[in-house]
Write an enzyme that holds these catalytic residues in place. Structure first.
Site, PDB file in Angstrom:
ATOM      1  N   ASP A 138       0.851  -1.294  -0.604  1.00 49.00           N
ATOM      2  CA  ASP A 138       0.087   0.243  -0.162  1.00 49.00           C
ATOM      3  C   ASP A 138       0.947   1.355   0.207  1.00 49.00           C
ATOM      4  OD1 ASP A 138       1.130  -0.550   2.659  1.00 49.00           O
ATOM      5  OD2 ASP A 138      -1.142   0.184   3.560  1.00 49.00           O
ATOM      6  N   SER A 139       2.254   1.598   0.038  1.00 53.18           N
ATOM      7  CA  SER A 139       3.089   2.392  -0.040  1.00 53.18           C
ATOM      8  C   SER A 139       2.438   3.000  -1.645  1.00 53.18           C
ATOM      9  CB  SER A 139       4.496   1.504  -0.301  1.00 53.18           C
ATOM     10  OG  SER A 139       4.503   0.396  -1.412  1.00 53.18           O
TER      11      SER A 139
ATOM     12  N   GLU B  62       9.361  -4.775  10.415  1.00 52.80           N
ATOM     13  CA  GLU B  62       9.394  -3.235  10.438  1.00 52.80           C
ATOM     14  C   GLU B  62      10.125  -2.216  10.661  1.00 52.80           C
ATOM     15  OE1 GLU B  62       7.167  -1.114   7.389  1.00 52.80           O
ATOM     16  OE2 GLU B  62       7.965   0.856   7.163  1.00 52.80           O
TER      17      GLU B  62
ATOM     18  N   LYS C 138      -1.254  -9.166   2.739  1.00 50.33           N
ATOM     19  CA  LYS C 138      -0.511  -9.008   3.598  1.00 50.33           C
ATOM     20  C   LYS C 138      -1.909  -8.184   4.570  1.00 50.33           C
ATOM     21  CE  LYS C 138       3.168  -6.145   3.638  1.00 50.33           C
ATOM     22  NZ  LYS C 138       3.154  -4.925   4.786  1.00 50.33           N
TER      23      LYS C 138
ATOM     24  N   GLU D 233      -1.641  -5.414   8.214  1.00 45.29           N
ATOM     25  CA  GLU D 233      -0.880  -5.026   9.273  1.00 45.29           C
ATOM     26  C   GLU D 233      -0.934  -5.638  10.736  1.00 45.29           C
ATOM     27  OE1 GLU D 233       0.775  -0.936   8.559  1.00 45.29           O
ATOM     28  OE2 GLU D 233       0.700  -1.057   7.013  1.00 45.29           O
TER      29      GLU D 233
HETATM   30  O1  KIV Z   1       3.292  -1.037   2.003  1.00 43.51           O
HETATM   31  C1  KIV Z   1       4.829  -1.371   1.508  1.00 43.51           C
HETATM   32  O2  KIV Z   1       5.164  -1.052   0.574  1.00 43.51           O
HETATM   33  C2  KIV Z   1       5.427  -2.435   2.500  1.00 43.51           C
HETATM   34  C3  KIV Z   1       6.364  -2.841   2.524  1.00 43.51           C
HETATM   35  C4  KIV Z   1       7.559  -1.623   3.041  1.00 43.51           C
HETATM   36  C5  KIV Z   1       7.169  -3.977   3.649  1.00 43.51           C
HETATM   37  O3  KIV Z   1       4.738  -2.261   3.356  1.00 43.51           O
END
Ligand code: KIV
Length: 307
Positions: free
Chosen positions: A79-80, A216, A148, A150
């Site tokens: 989500d980055s 992280e 994924k 969090e």
């Molecule tokens: O959203 C993302 O790119 C991430 C990575 C920093 C692990 O969660």
């Protein structure tokens, strides 16, 4: 997208339509002799615990996914994407539709690496049912191999619920950027009293059935102890070389995202700087009428000029 192979690996079925026209994933699940390749699965990644480190990067587009796929084991559609491609101030504003759009683009470019798509903020925390609905949409509409999410202990029940219903989950503990407003910034986690909780979080997601966990921005000794303590492979970002794998954001690695640079980022290229120079040269040539040149224009007969 995946059919189990006899050796525990899998057969990846391409999801491409005729020519370059992509088709919706539900309509183009076909297998042909030319479109079969081995793709890594969540159990393959899980089995890398204590073995050769898992090389992972994020990707958000098909062309970059193709390159990452040739070199890495796991591609995260993080989500980055909201910050590096859409100019958002944090990942909090990223939507499920955005993740699905980028997930589909990356899946089209990946043949071997496991594609994991982030569940965005607000799409899974409310209830087990909401988490299943969001994760099932992501899996069905992108063709990815896992999602994924969090959170540690607080998300263990959700991870158990999803994994028992056919959705492989990668967890993410330590600094969890979707909680930036609770943390009050992107601070190093695990210094002092918080270390025990992060260890508990990693153990909880492992016991709940996650096949891997992103660690992280935690202290190096803590990341090392977690890697020794849990049965699944932790993949570090700002963590420790002792982790079972590493991940970085592709735009950081390539020097495209330059708004800020965390200490854990190593730049392997300066594409942002190269793009600036290329774009400046183009604009200058347009203004000087030196672009387009004779080689870029069409004559009346096909023989006199190319094309
Ligand atoms: O959203 C993302 O790119 C991430 C990575 C920093 C692990 O969660």
């Amino acid at each position: 997208m995946l059919a189990a192979g006899t050796d525990g690996l899998a057969i990846a079925l391409e999801q491409k339509g005729p020519g370059s026209q992509p088709m919706p994933p539900q309509q183009d699940r076909t297998m042909s002799a030319t479109s079969i390749s081995r793709a890594l699965t969540p159990p393959d990644i899980r089995a890398r615990k204590g073995g050769t480190p898992i090389a992972s990067l994020t990707a958000y587009t098909t062309p970059i996914a193709r390159i990452v796929d040739r070199h890495c084991d796991l591609i995260l559609v993080g989500d980055s994407v909201g910050m590096v491609l859409h100019g958002l101030p944090s990942t909090v504003g990223v939507t499920l539709d955005m993740m699905i759009m980028h997930g589909r683009a990356v899946h089209r470019g990946a043949e071997r690496a496991l594609v994991v798509v982030d569940l965005p903020f607000g799409s899974y925390e409310e209830s087990l049912e909401q988490a299943f609905r969001s994760a099932a949409r992501v899996m069905a509409e992108t063709g990815c191999g896992a999602v994924k999410l969090e959170g540690g202990e607080s998300m263990a029940e959700t991870i158990r619920f999803l994994t028992r219903r056919g959705i492989p989950v990668m967890a993410h503990v330590g600094l969890t950027p979707q909680a930036v407003n609770t943390f009050g910034g992107y601070k190093v986690q695990g210094r002092g009293a918080g270390a025990d909780q992060i260890l508990q979080d990693a153990k909880a997601v492992s016991e709940a059935g996650a096949f891997s966990v992103v660690l992280e921005k935690v202290t190096e000794p803590l990341a090392r102890s977690i890697t020794e303590a849990v049965a699944i492979p932790p993949i570090g970002i700002g963590a420790s070389p002792a982790c079972d794998g590493q991940i970085l954001v592709i735009d950081d690695v390539l020097g495209i995202f330059t708004d800020f640079r965390p200490k854990f980022v190593k730049r392997y290229a300066e594409l942002g700087r190269d793009a600036e120079a290329a774009i400046a040269a183009y604009a200058e040539e347009v203004r000087a009428r030196s672009f387009p040149g004779p080689e870029h224009v069409f004559g009346e007969s096909a023989k006199s000029k190319r094309g």
